[in-house]
Write a protein that holds these residues in place. Structure first.
Motif, PDB file in Angstrom:
ATOM      1  N   VAL A 494       0.850  -1.191   0.000  1.00 42.62           N
ATOM      2  CA  VAL A 494       0.000   0.000   0.000  1.00 42.62           C
ATOM      3  C   VAL A 494       0.883   1.237   0.000  1.00 42.62           C
ATOM      4  CG1 VAL A 494      -1.761   1.287   1.267  1.00 42.62           C
ATOM      5  CG2 VAL A 494      -1.829  -1.206   1.236  1.00 42.62           C
ATOM      6  N   LYS A 495       0.581   2.166  -0.900  1.00 43.74           N
ATOM      7  CA  LYS A 495       1.304   3.435  -0.937  1.00 43.74           C
ATOM      8  C   LYS A 495       0.692   4.383   0.084  1.00 43.74           C
ATOM      9  CE  LYS A 495       2.911   7.109  -3.985  1.00 43.74           C
ATOM     10  NZ  LYS A 495       2.903   7.666  -5.353  1.00 43.74           N
ATOM     11  N   TYR A 496       1.478   4.769   1.066  1.00 47.84           N
ATOM     12  CA  TYR A 496       1.009   5.649   2.136  1.00 47.84           C
ATOM     13  C   TYR A 496       0.600   7.009   1.573  1.00 47.84           C
ATOM     14  CZ  TYR A 496       1.251   8.693   6.252  1.00 47.84           C
ATOM     15  OH  TYR A 496       0.982   9.607   7.233  1.00 47.84           O
ATOM     16  N   LYS A 497      -0.618   7.458   1.946  1.00 43.53           N
ATOM     17  CA  LYS A 497      -1.113   8.755   1.488  1.00 43.53           C
ATOM     18  C   LYS A 497      -1.284   9.761   2.625  1.00 43.53           C
ATOM     19  CE  LYS A 497      -2.134   9.456  -2.179  1.00 43.53           C
ATOM     20  NZ  LYS A 497      -1.319   9.963  -3.321  1.00 43.53           N
ATOM     21  N   GLY A 498      -1.550   9.275   3.841  1.00 50.15           N
ATOM     22  CA  GLY A 498      -1.704  10.211   4.938  1.00 50.15           C
ATOM     23  C   GLY A 498      -2.400   9.593   6.142  1.00 50.15           C
ATOM     24  N   GLN A 499      -2.624  10.403   7.147  1.00 48.55           N
ATOM     25  CA  GLN A 499      -3.294   9.951   8.354  1.00 48.55           C
ATOM     26  C   GLN A 499      -4.103  11.095   8.960  1.00 48.55           C
ATOM     27  OE1 GLN A 499       0.480   8.879  10.274  1.00 48.55           O
ATOM     28  NE2 GLN A 499      -0.076  10.259  11.948  1.00 48.55           N
ATOM     29  N   MET A 500      -5.104  10.727   9.746  1.00 50.15           N
ATOM     30  CA  MET A 500      -5.985  11.703  10.376  1.00 50.15           C
ATOM     31  C   MET A 500      -6.068  11.392  11.858  1.00 50.15           C
ATOM     32  SD  MET A 500      -9.029  11.376   7.526  1.00 50.15           S
ATOM     33  CE  MET A 500      -9.978  12.793   8.053  1.00 50.15           C
ATOM     34  N   GLU A 501      -5.959  12.419  12.691  1.00 52.99           N
ATOM     35  CA  GLU A 501      -6.106  12.222  14.124  1.00 52.99           C
ATOM     36  C   GLU A 501      -7.589  12.135  14.468  1.00 52.99           C
ATOM     37  OE1 GLU A 501      -4.014  14.296  16.955  1.00 52.99           O
ATOM     38  OE2 GLU A 501      -2.057  14.152  15.969  1.00 52.99           O
ATOM     39  N   THR A 505     -11.616  14.445  14.115  1.00 51.89           N
ATOM     40  CA  THR A 505     -12.272  13.854  12.947  1.00 51.89           C
ATOM     41  C   THR A 505     -13.751  13.621  13.231  1.00 51.89           C
ATOM     42  OG1 THR A 505     -10.213  12.761  12.295  1.00 51.89           O
ATOM     43  CG2 THR A 505     -12.235  11.908  11.322  1.00 51.89           C
ATOM     44  N   THR A 506     -14.573  13.776  12.203  1.00 49.13           N
ATOM     45  CA  THR A 506     -15.994  13.437  12.291  1.00 49.13           C
ATOM     46  C   THR A 506     -16.343  12.486  11.154  1.00 49.13           C
ATOM     47  OG1 THR A 506     -16.613  15.360  10.969  1.00 49.13           O
ATOM     48  CG2 THR A 506     -16.641  15.618  13.374  1.00 49.13           C
ATOM     49  N   VAL A 507     -17.420  11.724  11.335  1.00 50.64           N
ATOM     50  CA  VAL A 507     -17.878  10.775  10.320  1.00 50.64           C
ATOM     51  C   VAL A 507     -19.175  11.288   9.739  1.00 50.64           C
ATOM     52  CG1 VAL A 507     -18.452   8.368   9.807  1.00 50.64           C
ATOM     53  CG2 VAL A 507     -16.867   8.897  11.662  1.00 50.64           C
ATOM     54  N   LEU A 519     -14.982  10.911   6.045  1.00 51.93           N
ATOM     55  CA  LEU A 519     -14.270  11.340   7.242  1.00 51.93           C
ATOM     56  C   LEU A 519     -13.761  12.759   7.030  1.00 51.93           C
ATOM     57  CD1 LEU A 519     -12.207   8.067   7.825  1.00 51.93           C
ATOM     58  CD2 LEU A 519     -14.277   8.750   9.016  1.00 51.93           C
ATOM     59  N   HIS A 520     -14.104  13.666   7.949  1.00 53.02           N
ATOM     60  CA  HIS A 520     -13.680  15.059   7.874  1.00 53.02           C
ATOM     61  C   HIS A 520     -12.762  15.362   9.053  1.00 53.02           C
ATOM     62  CE1 HIS A 520     -16.911  15.891   4.923  1.00 53.02           C
ATOM     63  NE2 HIS A 520     -17.650  15.095   5.687  1.00 53.02           N
ATOM     64  N   SER A 521     -11.604  15.947   8.776  1.00 51.04           N
ATOM     65  CA  SER A 521     -10.734  16.450   9.834  1.00 51.04           C
ATOM     66  C   SER A 521     -10.561  17.946   9.626  1.00 51.04           C
ATOM     67  CB  SER A 521      -9.383  15.725   9.830  1.00 51.04           C
ATOM     68  OG  SER A 521      -8.646  16.088   8.686  1.00 51.04           O
ATOM     69  N   THR A 522      -9.632  18.567  10.332  1.00 52.57           N
ATOM     70  CA  THR A 522      -9.470  20.014  10.282  1.00 52.57           C
ATOM     71  C   THR A 522      -9.240  20.513   8.861  1.00 52.57           C
ATOM     72  OG1 THR A 522      -8.490  19.893  12.476  1.00 52.57           O
ATOM     73  CG2 THR A 522      -8.203  21.962  11.274  1.00 52.57           C
TER      74      THR A 522
END
Length: 583
Positions: A494-501, A505-507, A519-522
């Motif tokens: 898997v090619k890493y694209k990012g991460q969310m705290e 975060t909200t669903v 998924l929404h983060s800042t």
């Protein structure tokens, strides 16, 4: 048959004169059919056939005790067999009756007395009680179900004369539990009761003998009930103690088989390297020696067992030593993987098959022996808890036994936690080996929760890895073509694209695309589409629970674990969110 004495100024509880005359011959026949079906149910349950009189076969209590244990394991702690000593046979009946009330919840009005069966008293109550037991057994899913069938005519013999009158007499006493409305008491009765309770206007000289007689009867009844319970508890303590000792001997013997019949031959023939042997068999030698030490401590106690013997101090003293299991349990999954790996070598697989076929191994595979230490510690906790349950509070071993049980539960919890930590570390290694160009993800407090591969609204694939505090996402680089029925040989890259705290975060859900989750983060957003409504609900609930826990934890962290001087809630404003590109 002697007539029942009349109570002066009262009515019969059952209005027997009226009731006996109301019992028809048809009612007698119905009872005899019930008796036949109850007998048939017991015979089918125990896979036996009674010869001769039904009640004579039940009289020693052996069949009844086995019946109770077949419905609920260990409902009767001890069965006196191969004996004609009266008090031992009566003990069987008392244990069975105690099991009916304590284990099966048979109501008192359905119970029979020991004399009803042992002294050939009221056989109607015996049948009614066993019929109630069959109903409880069916409610618990017991495989042998009571069936109402018409018996052959030869199986029903209508009693005559005095025997028929006696049977009708007992049938007339059958009663069902009813909700009885308490009648309003008259003023004279209430005044009399209040006077008795207060002790005023009572001629104690006149009532003294009655009071003493009542107290004597009541104390005698309570003493007999306590004695019955104490006998049952003693039988359970004896059974559990011997089970602990015997199963420990069998356990250590099986570890010996694993060492002598599997580990040593594999190493002696150089089929395993030292590293492979260490991974597969871990500290099994240490655990075997520890088990033998426990046997040596238990042996003198069990051989000289009595109702006041102690056992709690042994487990209390060695409870902390059970942590020798830690390394073995943490390594258990790795051991199974390594074992499957070495089995691919033809020579190793053939040798293991030969070992399994040997008489010493009793056709059991090596995995049968390897899992035993993993299962043993929780078993100690269960057995000790059962022992506490049947130890009276003023027993000299009670307090120590309670403390030992709590310690063993703590040890079992500790080992389970260590096992989960080992599994979590292993999962991190797998994920990190599959992610390309990912930053270090492992943290001591971070736990893996869930993963999945989905499609995005742009019809691209996305891999999701959910942890307790972050969500990592990436794009699968390729998929290997796997033959139908085969399993993949390695992790998907898997090619890493990012991460969310998760704390930021909200669903969200999209009405136009029912199976989509967003998924929404800042300053980031990830959307993916699942395969079914069930899967959508699972991920939606899992994500929301993880987000809630992450937020609660972030609020509680003060100062922030990342090294700043402000509280954990600073993460969004202080720029702790990873700035990553959208998928």
């Amino acid at each position: 048959m002697t007539s029942r004495p009349a109570l002066r100024g009262t009515k019969s509880n059952f209005n027997l004169n009226a009731n006996v005359s109301s019992i028809t011959d048809e009612g007698v026949v119905n009872f005899l059919k019930t008796e036949f079906n109850v007998r048939r149910w017991i015979e089918e349950s125990l896979q036996i056939r009674f010869r001769g009189d039904f009640y004579e076969q039940l009289r020693n209590g052996i069949a009844l005790c086995h019946l109770a244990n077949s419905i609920s394991h260990d409902a009767v702690p001890k069965i006196q067999e191969n004996t004609k000593i009266e008090f031992k046979l009566l003990e069987n009946l008392n244990f069975f009756l105690a099991a009916l009330t304590e284990e099966f919840g048979i109501p008192r009005h359905k119970m029979f007395q020991v004399s009803d069966l042992y002294e050939y008293g009221n056989k109607v109550r015996v049948v009614e009680c066993l019929l109630a037991l069959s109903q409880v057994a069916e409610a618990r899913g017991y495989p042998t179900v009571y069936k109402t069938i018409d018996p052959p005519k030869t199986a029903i013999t209508m009693p005559r004369g005095e025997a028929l009158t006696e049977l009708k007499y007992y049938l007339a006493q059958i009663k069902e539990a009813k909700t009885v409305k308490v009648a309003r008491k008259g003023a004279v009765i209430l005044k009399t009761q209040m006077a008795l309770l207060s002790g005023k206007n009572v001629d104690f000289a006149k009532c003294e003998k009655g009071f003493i007689a009542f107290q004597s009867l009541w104390r005698g009844f309570k003493a007999r009930e306590l004695l019955k319970k104490r006998k049952r508890d003693c039988a359970y303590r004896d059974k559990i103690t011997h089970e602990i000792y015997k199963t420990e001997i069998d356990y250590v013997a099986n570890l010996e088989i694993c060492i002598n019949e599997y580990m040593k031959p594999l190493t002696d023939k150089e089929l395993l390297t030292k590293e492979q042997t260490k991974v597969i068999f871990s500290d099994i030698h240490v655990i075997r020696d520890f088990g033998q030490k426990l046997i040596n401590q238990l042996k003198p106690r069990v051989e000289n067992w009595n109702h006041h013997q102690k056992l709690g101090d042994i487990f209390f003293g060695i409870s902390e030593s059970f942590r020798v299991y830690t390394g073995y349990i943490q390594n258990y999954n790795n051991a199974l993987e390594m074992l499957e790996e070495v089995k691919k070598k033809e020579k190793v697989g053939t040798t293991l098959a030969e070992m399994r076929a040997s008489p010493a191994c009793k056709t059991f595979d090596v995995t049968y022996f390897l899992i035993m230490p993993v299962q043993r510690v929780p078993r100690y906790s269960l057995l000790l808890s059962d022992l506490v349950k049947h130890t009276w509070t003023d027993h000299p071993d009670y307090k120590t036994l309670v403390d030992a049980t709590e310690r063993m539960k703590a040890v079992a919890t500790f080992l389970n936690e260590k096992k989960r930590e080992g599994e979590n570390t292993k999962k991190f290694i797998e994920i990190m080996s599959s992610l390309e160009k990912a930053p270090p993800l492992f943290e001591r407090t971070r736990k893996f929760i869930k993963e999945g591969v989905f499609t995005t609204p742009k019809k691209e694939e996305v891999s999701i890895f959910l942890f307790t505090d972050i969500l990592v996402y990436g794009r699968p680089m390729h998929r290997m073509k796997i033959p139908i029925g085969a399993s993949p040989t390695g992790p998907l890259k898997v090619k890493y694209k990012g991460q969310m705290e998760l704390a930021n975060t909200t669903v969200g859900e999209t009405l136009s695309v029912p199976l989509q989750l967003t998924l929404h983060s800042t300053d980031n957003e990830v959307a993916f589409i699942v395969n079914s409504e069930k899967e959508r609900l699972e991920w939606y609930n899992t994500l929301n629970n993880a987000i809630k826990e992450a937020r609660d934890k972030a609020v509680d962290q003060s100062p922030c674990q990342r090294g700043c001087s402000i509280s954990g809630s600073c993460r969004a404003t202080a720029g702790h969110v990873n700035r990553t590109a959208a998928v």
